[in-house]
Design an enzyme around this catalytic site. Sequence first.
Site, mmCIF file in Angstrom:
data_model
loop_
_atom_site.group_PDB
_atom_site.id
_atom_site.type_symbol
_atom_site.label_atom_id
_atom_site.label_comp_id
_atom_site.label_asym_id
_atom_site.label_seq_id
_atom_site.Cartn_x
_atom_site.Cartn_y
_atom_site.Cartn_z
ATOM 1 N N TYR A 67 0.851 -1.190 0.000
ATOM 2 C CA TYR A 67 0.000 0.000 0.000
ATOM 3 C C TYR A 67 0.891 1.247 0.000
ATOM 4 O O TYR A 67 1.769 1.404 0.834
ATOM 5 C CB TYR A 67 -0.868 -0.046 1.256
ATOM 6 C CG TYR A 67 -2.019 0.937 1.338
ATOM 7 C CD1 TYR A 67 -2.160 2.022 0.482
ATOM 8 C CD2 TYR A 67 -3.007 0.774 2.314
ATOM 9 C CE1 TYR A 67 -3.216 2.896 0.577
ATOM 10 C CE2 TYR A 67 -4.075 1.649 2.431
ATOM 11 C CZ TYR A 67 -4.177 2.711 1.566
ATOM 12 O OH TYR A 67 -5.241 3.591 1.681
ATOM 13 N N CYS A 68 0.673 2.137 -0.965
ATOM 14 C CA CYS A 68 1.370 3.432 -1.031
ATOM 15 C C CYS A 68 2.889 3.217 -1.103
ATOM 16 O O CYS A 68 3.364 2.508 -1.989
ATOM 17 C CB CYS A 68 0.959 4.293 0.161
ATOM 18 S SG CYS A 68 1.542 6.002 0.090
ATOM 19 N N VAL A 69 3.674 3.800 -0.185
ATOM 20 C CA VAL A 69 5.132 3.656 -0.270
ATOM 21 C C VAL A 69 5.555 2.206 -0.116
ATOM 22 O O VAL A 69 6.600 1.790 -0.636
ATOM 23 C CB VAL A 69 5.865 4.528 0.770
ATOM 24 C CG1 VAL A 69 5.546 5.992 0.561
ATOM 25 C CG2 VAL A 69 5.549 4.099 2.187
ATOM 26 N N GLY A 73 3.908 -0.197 -1.440
ATOM 27 C CA GLY A 73 3.722 -0.742 -2.774
ATOM 28 C C GLY A 73 4.911 -0.429 -3.667
ATOM 29 O O GLY A 73 5.384 -1.292 -4.433
#
Length: 590
Positions: A319-321, A323
């Site tokens: 998720y986000c960073v 990812g």
Amino acid sequence: MVAAADIEGLAEHAQRWTWLAGKMQQMMMEFLAKESTDGVVLGPDPLGLVETWSKMATAAMTDPGRLAQLQAEYWRDAATLWQAFATPGEVKPPELPADKRFKGQAWSEMPAFDFLKSSYLLTSQYVLQLVGGLDGMDDKERQKALFYTRQFIDALSPSNYVLTNPEVLKATVESKGENLLKGTQHLLDDLQRGRMTMTDENAFEVGRNVAVTPGKVVFENRMFQLIQYAPSTANVHETPLIIFPPWINKFYILDLTPEKSFIRWAVAQGLTVFVVSWKNADASLADATTETYIREGFIVAIDAVLKGLGVKSAHVIGYCVAGTTLAMTLAFMAARGEADKVKTATFFTAQVDFSECGDLGVFVDADHLKAVKELSEGKGYLDGRFMATTFNMLRANDLIWNYVVNNYLLGKDYFPFDLLYWNSDSTNVPAKWHAEYLEGLYRDNKMIRPGAIVIDGTPIDLTRVHTPVYIQGGKEDHIAPARSSWKLTRNFAGPVRFVLAGSGHIAGVVNPPDANKYQHWTNDTLPETFEDFAATATEHPGSWWPDWIDWLTPQSGKQIPARTPGKGSKGGTLTAIEDAPGRYVRERAG
């Protein structure tokens, strides 16, 4: 002749307002006497705003014709607006955008405030049009100028000040100023804690009414705790799921209330679910870089699960960073012949190509990077409250000025909201990692250049990743814009499914099916461009979670008896250490 009672009433009001002003002054003086200024002293212009304004002025003068045209158009519309105000019903006012800051009836019912609001919106519109069209600046300079101009305009909104907000004036009269007194106390409390309060934080407690899905911490090291959740089905799929949340926030955004919990829902789909709960950075993680997160975080967590359950592969989510870092991890594993350890990879609002990263790109110029380094000097980590403010600035009207009005001007009691409690529960990040991330990815965009990033002596090349991937983007995402998330589809070599979710960075992800909110778009083919995807995609009502589980289930192996947290395969390393959500998630920023 003025009656004696009227004179007494005026004297009473004057006494009341004199007392109120004195009390507020006393509160401020007591606060200043108690608090001492501490921390890093930045230079006179740490973000380079003076230089930005100078460049804007120079660029505007390079095209005097356009400037003169905009000025003429502005004064024409301003005159029309005044005529519409002076002669109601005879002149049609200029069309202006709807703005929820002025949705209260008082803004339209009272002519003076209606004119004030309309004048502000008209002026804002022309200023942004002027800055957005400057030709004498490059794209990054123009983006920075537009961002800070928007911040300036938002700050000047008449809704943000006592004397220009009719709702605040009404509340002040009705409460005899108690709203301002209460608001002042709210302001001083927030100054003391170093952040803005958005919700009733006493209404929530991690492990009591948020992050309550049952499970055990089954592994830990200096970087993370690994949580394994208790099954809710008799049988589960053989392939487990490991979720890597971002370490710039806490994992329980995916485990808020039971009704909103992605984790609880995934468990109910017959998956053995693991979540990484990252350590809130302190001096002990001063050495941590991206390589540290990959080697001591992602790789260790995946190996612990595989060995602990006696399986050959796992599904992973980033998720986000996390990812972004998961993409590097997959390339690292592929280069070392270990790609088979990951069965599938799912990306929630992540980026690997930062060429269109949105407004966050404003924060990666030399001035900002220098300021960030000064803020973390001597500590080895960046205070999470700074990060939280940065993200709040991306939606300043919703996440800053809305609370200035409600908390400080109207003096309202805090409303309990689990999402805002999570948003306020910020995390520190290692200074080295943060600088490396901003400079190497946001500024230099290294990830899409094969070999530009080296992990433990291994060059990273995303095109060597053949793992099946599921990519989710948010239509209104202001942190990882949908167009930027789409770029992941162009960088992997294996099968890819892209889904566009309604809403943004949080609500677009945390959207349980039972809520029947928003929508999502799918396309069984993968067009060349994001525009082609949007033009040919099929819209579906509600959550995208069912689409994801339909994609994942056929790749999840056979059904086996449900696994008890901490009781893995013989010789495994998973042992119950403590109940979920564990110790790490309870550590606070600061």
